[in-house]
Design an enzyme around this catalytic site. Sequence first.
Site, PDB file in Angstrom:
ATOM      1  N   ASP A  85     -10.115   6.728  -3.881  1.00  0.00           N
ATOM      2  CA  ASP A  85      -9.293   5.597  -3.440  1.00  0.00           C
ATOM      3  C   ASP A  85      -9.082   5.734  -1.934  1.00  0.00           C
ATOM      4  OD1 ASP A  85      -7.389   3.593  -3.088  1.00  0.00           O
ATOM      5  OD2 ASP A  85      -6.367   4.045  -4.975  1.00  0.00           O
ATOM      6  N   ASP A  96      -7.627  -1.593   1.069  1.00  0.00           N
ATOM      7  CA  ASP A  96      -7.334  -0.631   0.001  1.00  0.00           C
ATOM      8  C   ASP A  96      -8.397  -0.828  -1.073  1.00  0.00           C
ATOM      9  OD1 ASP A  96      -6.154   1.035  -1.869  1.00  0.00           O
ATOM     10  OD2 ASP A  96      -4.309  -0.125  -2.073  1.00  0.00           O
ATOM     11  N   HIS A 154      -0.747  -4.614  -6.249  1.00  0.00           N
ATOM     12  CA  HIS A 154       0.372  -4.810  -5.315  1.00  0.00           C
ATOM     13  C   HIS A 154      -0.053  -5.735  -4.189  1.00  0.00           C
ATOM     14  CE1 HIS A 154      -1.863  -1.988  -2.731  1.00  0.00           C
ATOM     15  NE2 HIS A 154      -2.168  -1.408  -3.878  1.00  0.00           N
ATOM     16  N   HIS A 162       2.257  -0.862  -0.192  1.00  0.00           N
ATOM     17  CA  HIS A 162       2.573  -1.217  -1.583  1.00  0.00           C
ATOM     18  C   HIS A 162       3.699  -2.242  -1.578  1.00  0.00           C
ATOM     19  CE1 HIS A 162       0.797   2.284  -4.181  1.00  0.00           C
ATOM     20  NE2 HIS A 162      -0.096   1.395  -3.809  1.00  0.00           N
ATOM     21  N   GLU A 280     -10.925  -0.926  -7.506  1.00  0.00           N
ATOM     22  CA  GLU A 280      -9.930  -1.667  -6.715  1.00  0.00           C
ATOM     23  C   GLU A 280     -10.586  -2.389  -5.545  1.00  0.00           C
ATOM     24  OE1 GLU A 280      -7.009   0.777  -4.674  1.00  0.00           O
ATOM     25  OE2 GLU A 280      -5.639  -0.917  -4.487  1.00  0.00           O
TER      26      GLU A 280
HETATM   27 MN    MN Z   1      -5.939   2.185  -3.571  1.00  0.00          MN
HETATM   28 MN    MN Z   2      -3.761  -0.002  -4.142  1.00  0.00          MN
END
Ligand code: MN
Ligand code: MN
Length: 298
Positions: A85, A96, A154, A162, A280
């Site tokens: 991530d 992100d 988010h 976030h 993601e």
């Molecule tokens: Mn992430």
């Molecule tokens: Mn994230």
Amino acid sequence: MDKEVLEKYRKAGRINAEVRKEIQKILKPGLKILDLANRVDDLIEKKGARPAFPVNISINDVAAHYTPAVNDATKIGEGDLVKIDIGTHIDGYIGDMAFTYCSQPSHLITASEKVLEKAIKIIKPGVSVSEIGTVIEETAKAQDVGVIVNLTGHTLDKFVFHGPPSILNIKNDIQHKFKEGDVIALEPFITESNGQIKNSGTVEIYRYMMDRPVRLTEARNILKLARDEYHSLPFAKRWLYKKFSPIKVSLAIRQLRMVEALEEYPVLKEIEGKPIAQSEHTIIVQDKPIVTTRLSDD
Ligand code: MN
Ligand code: MN
């Protein structure tokens, strides 16, 4: 959205995707995750962005918030589900993105990618948290897999990694609708059957919370670094060793935690030990949504 802001989101996202492409070339069993983390850090800086948080390298039943300690000897194992991530930012505008690597074919990875794609497809101004949760849960179910019910997507904002509301990965009644120009991160975590995470004891990631008086000079300097250089975004303990001695880092963090000047991010693990895959992307909400963390040839 302001044109300059849009460009910064796109640049942060593009660098994120380029870093992904570079590290995909070196991922293999036997690779030390500390070397991988250092490589990610170097690439982000070299390409002209800054990390929005320390790269999370979370293996199997570890869902998130694992970043290697300065002396971490962990290596990628054959068949491990390795969630990577990555966070990048340009002047606070964040990309992100996460993907999962495995040396063997994994239906959990395929499912997580498919679930994310389905969710991205419904994004447009007016889409609600409830609609996104439904698509994610139903797409997972259709592939005979489950989701981690207490991890969410988010929103993103300048130096806010976030933001509210939480974008649930399950059916829910939240009628909040996203509007043109909102920036959101969708991140389904996929398991064999619905699962959930809990905090484990380990912490390697921290974030500035507030100024507090502390005795140790190094504690004051670390807090200043966390506030000014990391802009209240999460940072890794191992980053501090470039500037401070190990003993001082430990003492300083203990003092700063005691007065709640720093927030900590404990490693998150699936409660029954179920392995997890994660995908993601960051998306700018508009009639033609922009997936900032994807390259045009991806
Ligand atoms: Mn992430
Ligand atoms: Mn994230």
